[in-house]
Design a protein around this motif. Structure first.
Motif, PDB file in Angstrom:
ATOM      1  N   GLY A  63      26.797 -34.640  18.571  1.00 37.11           N
ATOM      2  CA  GLY A  63      27.827 -33.670  18.206  1.00 37.11           C
ATOM      3  C   GLY A  63      28.122 -33.708  16.722  1.00 37.11           C
ATOM      4  N   CYS A  64      29.323 -33.341  16.347  1.00 42.38           N
ATOM      5  CA  CYS A  64      29.716 -33.268  14.938  1.00 42.38           C
ATOM      6  C   CYS A  64      29.580 -34.622  14.254  1.00 42.38           C
ATOM      7  N   PHE A  65      28.862 -34.659  13.140  1.00 38.99           N
ATOM      8  CA  PHE A  65      28.656 -35.956  12.472  1.00 38.99           C
ATOM      9  C   PHE A  65      29.933 -36.540  11.880  1.00 38.99           C
ATOM     10  N   VAL A  87      28.682 -53.024  11.393  1.00 41.66           N
ATOM     11  CA  VAL A  87      28.211 -51.785  10.773  1.00 41.66           C
ATOM     12  C   VAL A  87      28.719 -51.741   9.338  1.00 41.66           C
ATOM     13  N   GLU A  88      27.796 -51.734   8.398  1.00 44.00           N
ATOM     14  CA  GLU A  88      28.157 -51.727   6.987  1.00 44.00           C
ATOM     15  C   GLU A  88      28.558 -50.328   6.527  1.00 44.00           C
ATOM     16  N   GLU A  89      27.803 -49.335   7.007  1.00 38.99           N
ATOM     17  CA  GLU A  89      28.058 -47.967   6.570  1.00 38.99           C
ATOM     18  C   GLU A  89      27.457 -46.996   7.566  1.00 38.99           C
ATOM     19  N   SER A  90      28.074 -45.819   7.648  1.00 39.23           N
ATOM     20  CA  SER A  90      27.576 -44.731   8.481  1.00 39.23           C
ATOM     21  C   SER A  90      27.492 -43.495   7.594  1.00 39.23           C
ATOM     22  N   ILE A  91      26.336 -42.863   7.562  1.00 34.58           N
ATOM     23  CA  ILE A  91      26.093 -41.743   6.658  1.00 34.58           C
ATOM     24  C   ILE A  91      25.783 -40.495   7.472  1.00 34.58           C
ATOM     25  N   SER A  92      26.419 -39.391   7.132  1.00 29.06           N
ATOM     26  CA  SER A  92      26.183 -38.123   7.834  1.00 29.06           C
ATOM     27  C   SER A  92      24.945 -37.418   7.279  1.00 29.06           C
ATOM     28  N   GLU A 111      22.913 -32.488  13.764  1.00 25.36           N
ATOM     29  CA  GLU A 111      23.775 -33.306  12.920  1.00 25.36           C
ATOM     30  C   GLU A 111      23.644 -34.745  13.408  1.00 25.36           C
ATOM     31  N   ALA A 112      23.348 -35.645  12.491  1.00 24.79           N
ATOM     32  CA  ALA A 112      23.040 -37.020  12.866  1.00 24.79           C
ATOM     33  C   ALA A 112      23.710 -37.994  11.907  1.00 24.79           C
ATOM     34  N   VAL A 113      23.652 -39.265  12.259  1.00 32.14           N
ATOM     35  CA  VAL A 113      24.181 -40.307  11.383  1.00 32.14           C
ATOM     36  C   VAL A 113      23.136 -41.405  11.208  1.00 32.14           C
ATOM     37  N   GLU A 114      23.119 -41.975  10.009  1.00 31.78           N
ATOM     38  CA  GLU A 114      22.344 -43.167   9.725  1.00 31.78           C
ATOM     39  C   GLU A 114      23.298 -44.349   9.762  1.00 31.78           C
ATOM     40  N   ILE A 115      23.030 -45.298  10.632  1.00 29.85           N
ATOM     41  CA  ILE A 115      23.875 -46.475  10.777  1.00 29.85           C
ATOM     42  C   ILE A 115      23.207 -47.648  10.065  1.00 29.85           C
ATOM     43  N   GLN A 175      22.171 -27.591  17.178  1.00 28.53           N
ATOM     44  CA  GLN A 175      22.472 -28.462  16.029  1.00 28.53           C
ATOM     45  C   GLN A 175      23.477 -29.546  16.384  1.00 28.53           C
ATOM     46  N   TYR A 176      24.128 -29.423  17.542  1.00 26.88           N
ATOM     47  CA  TYR A 176      25.090 -30.436  18.005  1.00 26.88           C
ATOM     48  C   TYR A 176      24.576 -31.220  19.208  1.00 26.88           C
ATOM     49  N   ARG A 177      23.304 -31.050  19.538  1.00 25.98           N
ATOM     50  CA  ARG A 177      22.777 -31.730  20.726  1.00 25.98           C
ATOM     51  C   ARG A 177      22.689 -33.239  20.496  1.00 25.98           C
ATOM     52  N   SER A 178      22.647 -33.962  21.578  1.00 23.39           N
ATOM     53  CA  SER A 178      22.562 -35.423  21.516  1.00 23.39           C
ATOM     54  C   SER A 178      21.100 -35.860  21.468  1.00 23.39           C
ATOM     55  N   ILE A 179      20.794 -36.650  20.453  1.00 24.27           N
ATOM     56  CA  ILE A 179      19.450 -37.234  20.317  1.00 24.27           C
ATOM     57  C   ILE A 179      19.621 -38.696  19.944  1.00 24.27           C
ATOM     58  N   ILE A 180      18.820 -39.539  20.538  1.00 24.27           N
ATOM     59  CA  ILE A 180      18.809 -40.939  20.170  1.00 24.27           C
ATOM     60  C   ILE A 180      17.387 -41.279  19.712  1.00 24.27           C
TER      61      ILE A 180
END
Length: 220
Positions: free
Chosen positions: A51-53, A66-71, A95-99, A134-139
């Motif tokens: 969903g929304c980053f 977790v040191e940082e999360s980036i959109s 929309e994704a995040v880098e952990i 663009q808001y779908r869930s992907i792992i």
């Protein structure tokens, strides 16, 4: 005739909406070999779309280790995606995040638990009020071990809920960092309407569910 035209219009709309996920370029992304991101300064990286980053970034940043999360954007076939282009649903990206995390404090398995536990795992093509590919869930997985962890967790959750789990499982390819104004959005804009009504309630629900994983300064 009118009924036929209505059916035709719906079919065309549906086809256009899903074109980004079914074209040959997107299939190549799904079938590709995963890219392994090496440790940097002892820190590992993992990638999730849920969903929304803005929401997802804040959730993971509340977690110990977790040191940082980036959109950003991931999972698509388009080079240099932008927020505007991603929102059309035609780039293939979500929309994704880098952990960025310390593997000596938290492992990939726990990150996957956080991922599934911080969303509606049954909602396809969106989370909450946000709808669209663009808001779908992907792992994303980077190797066979991660892929097995994801698949086992997904299968167990499907059995537990007795329903299909919506998250797609992709080999990681590339993460595109989103525009500067998206970074730390929830923290910088706590009074914005979407943040107050969607992001913060989602974060608080997660914190109630996983209190043992929270950083000390995120428990209140």
């Amino acid at each position: 005739m009118k009924k036929f035209l209505s059916i035709l219009a719906i079919t065309i709309l549906f086809s256009c909406h899903n074109q980004a996920q079914t074209n040959t370029k997107q299939k190549a992304v799904i079938d590709a070999e995963p890219v392994v991101v090496p440790l940097k300064d002892g820190k590992a990286r993992a990638y999730f779309a849920s969903g929304c980053f803005w929401c997802v970034e804040a959730i993971f940043e509340s977690v110990k280790g977790v040191e940082e999360s980036i959109s950003g954007y991931a999972g698509g076939h388009t080079e240099n995606p932008t927020y505007e282009a991603s929102n059309t649903g035609k780039t293939g990206h979500a929309e994704a995040v880098e952990i960025i995390y310390n593997p000596e404090v938290i492992n990939f398995t726990t990150l996957v638990d956080i991922y599934f536990g911080s969303q509606d795992p049954t909602q396809a093509n969106g989370q909450g009020p946000d709808h669209g590919s663009q808001y779908r869930s992907i792992i994303f997985y980077q190797n066979d071990e991660q892929k097995k962890i994801i698949q086992d967790k997904k299968a167990a959750l499907a059995k537990e809920l007795d329903t299909k789990i919506a998250a797609e499982v992709y080999p990681f390819q590339k993460f595109w960092i989103a525009e500067d104004y998206h970074q730390n959005y929830e923290r910088l804009h706590p009074n914005q309407g979407y943040i107050r009504n969607v992001s913060i309630p989602r974060l608080n629900k997660f914190k109630t569910k996983f209190p043992q994983l929270l950083k000390d300064d995120k428990k209140h």
